[in-house]
Design a protein around this motif. Structure first.
Motif, mmCIF file in Angstrom:
data_model
loop_
_atom_site.group_PDB
_atom_site.id
_atom_site.type_symbol
_atom_site.label_atom_id
_atom_site.label_comp_id
_atom_site.label_asym_id
_atom_site.label_seq_id
_atom_site.Cartn_x
_atom_site.Cartn_y
_atom_site.Cartn_z
ATOM 1 N N ALA A 141 11.467 1.370 15.287
ATOM 2 C CA ALA A 141 12.756 1.401 15.975
ATOM 3 C C ALA A 141 13.907 1.242 14.993
ATOM 4 N N GLY A 142 13.643 0.532 13.882
ATOM 5 C CA GLY A 142 14.665 0.332 12.860
ATOM 6 C C GLY A 142 14.762 1.448 11.849
ATOM 7 N N GLY A 143 13.881 2.477 11.969
ATOM 8 C CA GLY A 143 14.015 3.643 11.103
ATOM 9 C C GLY A 143 12.893 3.869 10.124
ATOM 10 N N LEU A 144 11.902 2.974 10.053
ATOM 11 C CA LEU A 144 10.775 3.152 9.146
ATOM 12 C C LEU A 144 9.674 3.940 9.854
ATOM 13 N N THR A 145 9.132 4.939 9.181
ATOM 14 C CA THR A 145 8.199 5.856 9.827
ATOM 15 C C THR A 145 6.762 5.661 9.377
ATOM 16 N N THR A 146 6.523 5.547 8.084
ATOM 17 C CA THR A 146 5.160 5.433 7.555
ATOM 18 C C THR A 146 5.035 4.171 6.708
ATOM 19 N N ILE A 147 3.794 3.728 6.476
ATOM 20 C CA ILE A 147 3.565 2.568 5.621
ATOM 21 C C ILE A 147 4.029 2.857 4.193
ATOM 22 N N LEU A 148 3.984 4.126 3.771
ATOM 23 C CA LEU A 148 4.446 4.459 2.428
ATOM 24 C C LEU A 148 5.929 4.151 2.279
ATOM 25 N N GLU A 149 6.710 4.540 3.282
ATOM 26 C CA GLU A 149 8.151 4.271 3.265
ATOM 27 C C GLU A 149 8.425 2.775 3.317
ATOM 28 N N GLY A 174 -9.651 -0.186 11.989
ATOM 29 C CA GLY A 174 -8.273 0.201 11.723
ATOM 30 C C GLY A 174 -8.143 0.764 10.326
ATOM 31 N N THR A 175 -6.933 1.169 9.957
ATOM 32 C CA THR A 175 -6.632 1.644 8.615
ATOM 33 C C THR A 175 -5.299 1.041 8.181
ATOM 34 N N LEU A 176 -5.042 1.114 6.889
ATOM 35 C CA LEU A 176 -3.813 0.514 6.370
ATOM 36 C C LEU A 176 -2.556 1.240 6.841
ATOM 37 N N ASP A 177 -2.690 2.472 7.332
ATOM 38 C CA ASP A 177 -1.502 3.166 7.830
ATOM 39 C C ASP A 177 -1.216 2.830 9.294
ATOM 40 N N ASN A 178 -1.924 1.822 9.870
ATOM 41 C CA ASN A 178 -1.546 1.349 11.213
ATOM 42 C C ASN A 178 -0.127 0.778 11.208
ATOM 43 N N ASN A 179 0.317 0.238 10.100
ATOM 44 C CA ASN A 179 1.679 -0.205 9.877
ATOM 45 C C ASN A 179 2.545 1.053 9.769
ATOM 46 N N PRO A 180 3.821 1.078 10.040
ATOM 47 C CA PRO A 180 4.714 0.003 10.464
ATOM 48 C C PRO A 180 4.536 -0.395 11.939
ATOM 49 N N SER A 181 5.164 -1.538 12.272
ATOM 50 C CA SER A 181 5.129 -2.054 13.630
ATOM 51 C C SER A 181 6.114 -1.270 14.507
ATOM 52 N N PRO A 182 6.008 -1.413 15.835
ATOM 53 C CA PRO A 182 6.989 -0.758 16.712
ATOM 54 C C PRO A 182 8.432 -1.133 16.381
ATOM 55 N N GLY A 183 8.670 -2.406 16.031
ATOM 56 C CA GLY A 183 10.019 -2.818 15.663
ATOM 57 C C GLY A 183 10.490 -2.161 14.382
ATOM 58 N N ASN A 184 9.580 -2.023 13.400
ATOM 59 C CA ASN A 184 9.931 -1.321 12.166
ATOM 60 C C ASN A 184 10.338 0.113 12.460
ATOM 61 N N ARG A 241 -8.956 -2.061 2.364
ATOM 62 C CA ARG A 241 -9.434 -0.830 3.001
ATOM 63 C C ARG A 241 -10.736 -1.106 3.756
ATOM 64 N N SER A 242 -11.646 -1.842 3.119
ATOM 65 C CA SER A 242 -12.922 -2.164 3.767
ATOM 66 C C SER A 242 -12.715 -3.107 4.947
ATOM 67 N N TYR A 243 -11.842 -4.074 4.770
ATOM 68 C CA TYR A 243 -11.560 -5.054 5.821
ATOM 69 C C TYR A 243 -10.983 -4.367 7.057
ATOM 70 N N MET A 244 -10.053 -3.445 6.855
ATOM 71 C CA MET A 244 -9.453 -2.728 7.976
ATOM 72 C C MET A 244 -10.468 -1.812 8.646
ATOM 73 N N TYR A 274 0.838 -1.189 0.000
ATOM 74 C CA TYR A 274 0.000 0.000 0.000
ATOM 75 C C TYR A 274 0.877 1.243 0.000
ATOM 76 N N GLY A 275 0.656 2.114 -0.970
ATOM 77 C CA GLY A 275 1.500 3.295 -1.127
ATOM 78 C C GLY A 275 2.553 3.117 -2.194
ATOM 79 N N ALA A 276 2.791 1.872 -2.585
ATOM 80 C CA ALA A 276 3.736 1.583 -3.668
ATOM 81 C C ALA A 276 3.060 0.773 -4.772
ATOM 82 N N GLU A 277 1.726 0.629 -4.676
ATOM 83 C CA GLU A 277 1.020 -0.202 -5.644
ATOM 84 C C GLU A 277 1.173 0.317 -7.064
ATOM 85 N N HIS A 278 1.345 1.644 -7.218
ATOM 86 C CA HIS A 278 1.484 2.211 -8.562
ATOM 87 C C HIS A 278 2.750 1.713 -9.252
ATOM 88 N N LEU A 279 3.771 1.374 -8.458
ATOM 89 C CA LEU A 279 4.996 0.837 -9.054
ATOM 90 C C LEU A 279 4.795 -0.572 -9.582
#
Length: 531
Positions: free
Chosen positions: A381-389, A369-379, A361-364, A334-339
């Motif tokens: 901590a490793g430097g990832l901020t948004t689901i797009l990234e 919830g929403t698809l931008d609930n990702n990334p996880s706390p571990g992600n 989107r409907s399922y979440m 999600y956020g990179a589907e256009h690629l």
């Protein structure tokens, strides 16, 4: 090695290759310096230019979010000043084609088990497949009767594994959840890495063992009450035939006389199977017979820079030779589907991926919830901020090849080339779907340190960074962190990974196989109401 990695010209941020502290003068690849304003952990983002509140922030040449506060040059860019951007992204329905070149020289091969249906296995397992959770404990008791020392006399048998799960009853039979479970279990029963299967049920469940052990027919023919014949277009995924040379037996605990009697009978059934399974021999097989599963877990800021693009390089090479690779984890594209849709070979392929994202989107939303609930706390901590990234780094596992097909969860993978399967991002559920579809090798990239396995398919774990690899070297198969360290190029690591895929396909054990893990990670996607 520079202190910062700049991934695309025009990016607003760079990635730190070491821990940076206030006052450091961080060096970019072109030799310029940036004065660091605060602590920036290794793998996190540092601002290369000022960004005003509300403006987009770019990495990989793509928008990864919007500034939620003014960002100055040298600032740490993370959750405190970067937020999700739900803005519209145009998703083309194909149009971008990539011609993959087959290298000169002999074609790579591996030694695999050719099955009667033409597919090739990379392992030779006896599987105890449970139709319902009620038979799970009994299945494990049977498998436990076959420790490695008892199997040493059967050098071509990779093991006896119990594939148990938490469902099989209480589902609405003709619901999406019922169909998904049946498709998953049938996919494992028919898997080319399984030479013999004992289907074990209780006897009164929704999914009777006869439906899993039968080689042909519709689900209505197989005694699935409430489920009619499937759409012919879906029949290859729902009722893929078990190869004729796969030894198949089934039994129920109720008919056999209880747990103790079933364990005794199951042990005897498997002992009778072992000589036949052991008689199977590896033969030379072309690289095009590989079906490579692409997955990641515990990602970090290096995932999209090292391990994922190196896996993408190997995937492209396998596809160029006529093989197959399968990307998954729909919420994490999600956020990179256009690629991906831009690379679709046909508009309907791109449309199916977009339809799957709309379903998510409907399922979440139904789950609050929403698809931008990702990334996880571990992600994070490793430097990832948004689901797009995160998604922009995740799709790198798919290389540059054209997108040939999009599959539903656990649907049989029949197209060659680079493909996609709709799965959750939760690692064991995602890989269970890919394996059910027929993946005979999986490569799993990780930045935080996943300890994943997925028998009956071998899982090669690739570390994204050297510190984690050195800390968990007994659980990692390959270190892609050398790309950032400057001791190996992306192409060199990709070539090493391709060589490792071929060696593992020929029987070389992965570290997770050496530890004997992978059966507990069999987790079919649980969908629908439970009554």
């Amino acid at each position: 090695m520079s202190d910062l990695l700049v991934l695309r010209d025009g990016d607003d941020v760079a990635v730190a290759t070491r821990d940076l502290t206030p006052g450091d003068r961080a060096v970019t690849p072109d030799g310029s310096t940036v004065v660091v304003h605060g602590d920036v952990p290794r793998g996190h983002k540092l601002a290369l230019r000022a960004v005003a509140t509300g403006d987009p922030v770019r990495k990989y040449g793509q928008t990864i979010g919007v500034a939620t506060a003014d960002i100055a040059v040298g600032d740490h860019v993370h959750a405190h000043n970067l937020g999700f951007d739900p803005g519209e992204r145009e998703a083309p329905l194909g149009g971008t084609r990539t011609e993959l070149v087959v290298p000169d020289g002999p074609r790579p091969t591996f030694r695999g088990y050719r099955r009667a249906d033409g597919r090739v296995g990379t392992r030779n397992y006896v599987a105890i497949l449970t139709s319902v959770n009620c038979s799970a404990s009994t299945a494990k008791m049977i498998a436990d009767r076959f420790p490695q020392d008892e199997l040493d006399a059967f050098e071509n048998v990779d093991g006896v594994i119990a594939l148990t799960h938490t469902s099989g009853c209480g589902l609405v039979p003709d619901s999406e959840g019922g169909q998904v479970l049946l498709r998953t279990l049938r996919g494992y029963a028919a898997h080319p890495n399984v030479a013999a299967v004992l289907v074990l049920g209780l006897g009164c469940e929704m999914v009777p063992g006869s439906a899993l052990a039968a080689r042909s027919g519709t689900v209505a023919d197989l005694g699935m009450p409430g489920i009619g014949a499937p759409d012919p277009a879906e029949s290859s995924g729902l009722l893929a035939g078990i190869p004729e040379d796969t030894v198949v037996r089934s039994m129920t605990i109720q008919e056999t006389g209880g747990i103790r009697a079933t364990v005794r009978a199951g042990v005897e059934e498997i002992r009778a199977m072992l000589p036949t399974v052991n008689a199977r021999q590896r033969t030379e097989c072309d690289v095009s017979e590989l079906v490579l599963g692409l997955n990641c877990g515990g990602s970090d800021g290096y995932s999209g820079i090292t391990a994922n693009p190196a896996l993408g390089w190997a995937s492209d090479r396998i596809v160029a030779y006529g093989g197959t690779s399968v990307l998954a984890e729909t919420p994490e594209v999600y956020g990179a589907e256009h690629l991906l849709t831009a690379r679709a070979t046909r508009p309907e392929v791109a449309k199916k991926l977009l339809d799957q994202l709309e379903w998510w989107r409907s399922y979440m939303a139904a789950g609050q919830g929403t698809l931008d609930n990702n990334p996880s706390p571990g992600n994070k901590a490793g430097g990832l901020t948004t689901i797009l990234e995160k998604s922009l780094g995740a799709v790198a596992k798919g290389g540059q090849a054209d997108l040939a097909a999009v599959y539903d969860y656990a649907e049989a993978i029949t197209d060659r080339g680079f493909t996609f399967m709709d799965t959750p991002g939760y690692d064991p559920v995602s890989v269970t779907g890919i394996v059910a579809g027929g993946a005979n090798v999986v490569v799993f990239t990780t930045g935080r340190g996943s300890v994943f396995g997925c028998r009956p398919t071998p899982s090669i774990k690739v570390a994204t960074n050297t510190p984690m690899y050195e800390r968990m070297s007994e659980d990692m198969d390959l270190n892609a962190g050398r790309i950032v360290d400057g001791t190996a190029s992306l192409e060199e690591v990709g070539a090493e990974l391709l060589a490792m895929i071929l060696a593992v396909a020929s029987g070389e054990q992965t570290v997770s196989e050496e530890l004997g893990i992978g059966a507990e990670e069999f987790i079919p996607w649980h969908l629908g109401a439970v009554t």
